[in-house]
Design a protein around this motif. Structure first.
Motif, PDB file in Angstrom:
ATOM      1  N   GLU A   1       0.760  -1.257   0.133  1.00 33.84           N
ATOM      2  CA  GLU A   1       0.041  -0.221   0.257  1.00 33.84           C
ATOM      3  C   GLU A   1       1.061   1.232  -0.086  1.00 33.84           C
ATOM      4  OE1 GLU A   1      -2.700  -0.619   3.264  1.00 33.84           O
ATOM      5  OE2 GLU A   1      -3.961  -1.898   2.354  1.00 33.84           O
TER       6      GLU A   1
ATOM      7  N   SER B   1       2.060   5.986  -7.375  1.00 30.89           N
ATOM      8  CA  SER B   1       0.633   6.719  -7.994  1.00 30.89           C
ATOM      9  C   SER B   1       0.842   8.243  -7.689  1.00 30.89           C
ATOM     10  CB  SER B   1      -0.699   6.430  -7.092  1.00 30.89           C
ATOM     11  OG  SER B   1      -0.806   5.013  -7.251  1.00 30.89           O
ATOM     12  N   SER B   2       1.442   8.800  -6.527  1.00 31.43           N
ATOM     13  CA  SER B   2       1.477  10.158  -6.288  1.00 31.43           C
ATOM     14  C   SER B   2       2.601  10.742  -7.347  1.00 31.43           C
ATOM     15  CB  SER B   2       1.552  10.409  -5.011  1.00 31.43           C
ATOM     16  OG  SER B   2       2.853  10.126  -4.614  1.00 31.43           O
TER      17      SER B   2
ATOM     18  N   SER C   1      -1.896  -4.655  -4.744  1.00 33.18           N
ATOM     19  CA  SER C   1      -1.899  -3.479  -3.876  1.00 33.18           C
ATOM     20  C   SER C   1      -2.647  -2.602  -4.816  1.00 33.18           C
ATOM     21  CB  SER C   1      -0.316  -2.918  -3.841  1.00 33.18           C
ATOM     22  OG  SER C   1       0.620  -3.697  -3.157  1.00 33.18           O
ATOM     23  N   PRO C   2      -3.269  -1.557  -4.134  1.00 30.50           N
ATOM     24  CA  PRO C   2      -4.315  -0.165  -4.603  1.00 30.50           C
ATOM     25  C   PRO C   2      -3.575   0.135  -6.007  1.00 30.50           C
ATOM     26  CG  PRO C   2      -4.153   0.085  -2.403  1.00 30.50           C
ATOM     27  CD  PRO C   2      -2.948  -1.128  -2.698  1.00 30.50           C
ATOM     28  N   GLN C   3      -4.704   0.159  -7.012  1.00 30.11           N
ATOM     29  CA  GLN C   3      -4.404   0.993  -8.202  1.00 30.11           C
ATOM     30  C   GLN C   3      -3.132   0.336  -8.883  1.00 30.11           C
ATOM     31  OE1 GLN C   3      -4.987   3.297  -5.436  1.00 30.11           O
ATOM     32  NE2 GLN C   3      -6.993   2.949  -5.821  1.00 30.11           N
TER      33      GLN C   3
ATOM     34  N   ALA D   1       2.266   1.828  -3.397  1.00 28.43           N
ATOM     35  CA  ALA D   1       0.908   2.080  -4.334  1.00 28.43           C
ATOM     36  C   ALA D   1       0.805   3.570  -4.133  1.00 28.43           C
ATOM     37  CB  ALA D   1      -0.108   1.218  -3.988  1.00 28.43           C
ATOM     38  N   ASP D   2       0.966   4.135  -2.875  1.00 27.86           N
ATOM     39  CA  ASP D   2       0.823   5.564  -2.724  1.00 27.86           C
ATOM     40  C   ASP D   2       1.767   6.311  -3.285  1.00 27.86           C
ATOM     41  OD1 ASP D   2      -1.559   6.270  -1.449  1.00 27.86           O
ATOM     42  OD2 ASP D   2      -0.303   6.673   0.703  1.00 27.86           O
TER      43      ASP D   2
ATOM     44  N   THR E   1       6.332   3.987 -12.536  1.00 29.96           N
ATOM     45  CA  THR E   1       6.066   2.700 -12.778  1.00 29.96           C
ATOM     46  C   THR E   1       7.206   1.845 -12.224  1.00 29.96           C
ATOM     47  OG1 THR E   1       7.131   2.980 -15.110  1.00 29.96           O
ATOM     48  CG2 THR E   1       4.653   3.035 -14.988  1.00 29.96           C
TER      49      THR E   1
ATOM     50  N   GLY F   1      -2.796  -1.253 -11.696  1.00 27.60           N
ATOM     51  CA  GLY F   1      -2.962  -1.092 -12.898  1.00 27.60           C
ATOM     52  C   GLY F   1      -2.338   0.163 -13.492  1.00 27.60           C
ATOM     53  N   ASP F   2      -2.235   1.043 -12.456  1.00 24.97           N
ATOM     54  CA  ASP F   2      -1.868   2.579 -13.072  1.00 24.97           C
ATOM     55  C   ASP F   2      -0.074   2.647 -12.625  1.00 24.97           C
ATOM     56  OD1 ASP F   2      -4.534   3.228 -13.118  1.00 24.97           O
ATOM     57  OD2 ASP F   2      -4.526   4.081 -11.341  1.00 24.97           O
ATOM     58  N   TRP F   3       0.298   1.833 -12.009  1.00 25.71           N
ATOM     59  CA  TRP F   3       1.652   1.815 -11.544  1.00 25.71           C
ATOM     60  C   TRP F   3       2.753   0.876 -11.839  1.00 25.71           C
ATOM     61  CZ3 TRP F   3       3.180  -1.235  -7.644  1.00 25.71           C
ATOM     62  CH2 TRP F   3       2.146  -1.368  -6.907  1.00 25.71           C
TER      63      TRP F   3
END
Length: 159
Positions: A11, A18-19, A42-44, A14-15, A23, A46-48
């Motif tokens: 997590e 993302s911020s 972990s959260p999101q 991920a934080d 990647t 797919g974004d990172w």
């Protein structure tokens, strides 16, 4: 570390990723995809999370990741695995692990010897780690060490 601590590290990564809009990619031998699984849960993600390469066999290390043929439980192998997965998956940050999970020695390395390469693909740090326990415990400790290193790398990049 406990499974809860592994989740907390995921997590945190991920934080941070993302911020920062960065990647991450991983290359794994000893852990057989366990680091990728932790990141993917972990959260999101797919974004990172760009993905990972499980390079359990030597030919995958050599032919896919560009590791120089020879012994694979080495600092240079971990470094080349990390650089290779960064290049393949165009990731901003990478981690790679190779080692002797046990129960016996491999390539002259004691069981529990792990090489972890991490950081930006063009500025990698390599650590030699030693973990006690059975193969499952060594894998778990390696996953947590890799996640902790990635979190630290991302925190350093924010400064």
């Amino acid at each position: 570390m406990t499974t809860e601590e592994t989740t907390d590290l995921g997590e945190r990564i991920a934080d941070l990723a993302s911020s920062a809009g960065t990647t991450i990619a991983v290359a794994e031998s000893l852990t057989s995809g366990a680091i990728a699984s932790a990141l993917g849960a972990s959260p999101q993600a797919g974004d990172w999370f760009a993905g990972g390469v499980v390079a359990y066999s030597e030919h995958v290390k050599f032919d896919v990741l560009g590791v120089t043929p020879g012994p694979v439980i080495t600092a240079s192998s971990a470094e080349q695995m990390a650089a290779g997965v960064g290049r393949l998956l165009s990731a901003d940050f990478v981690a790679a692990v190779t080692g002797a999970g046990g129960p016996g020695a491999q390539e002259g390395r004691e069981a529990g010897t792990v090489f972890l390469a991490h950081g930006r693909p063009d500025a990698l740090q390599v650590e030699e780690l030693h973990f006690d326990g059975d193969p499952e415990e060594v894998v778990h400790a390696t996953v947590d060490a890799a996640l902790d290193a990635l979190a630290h790398d991302l925190e350093e990049a924010r400064r």
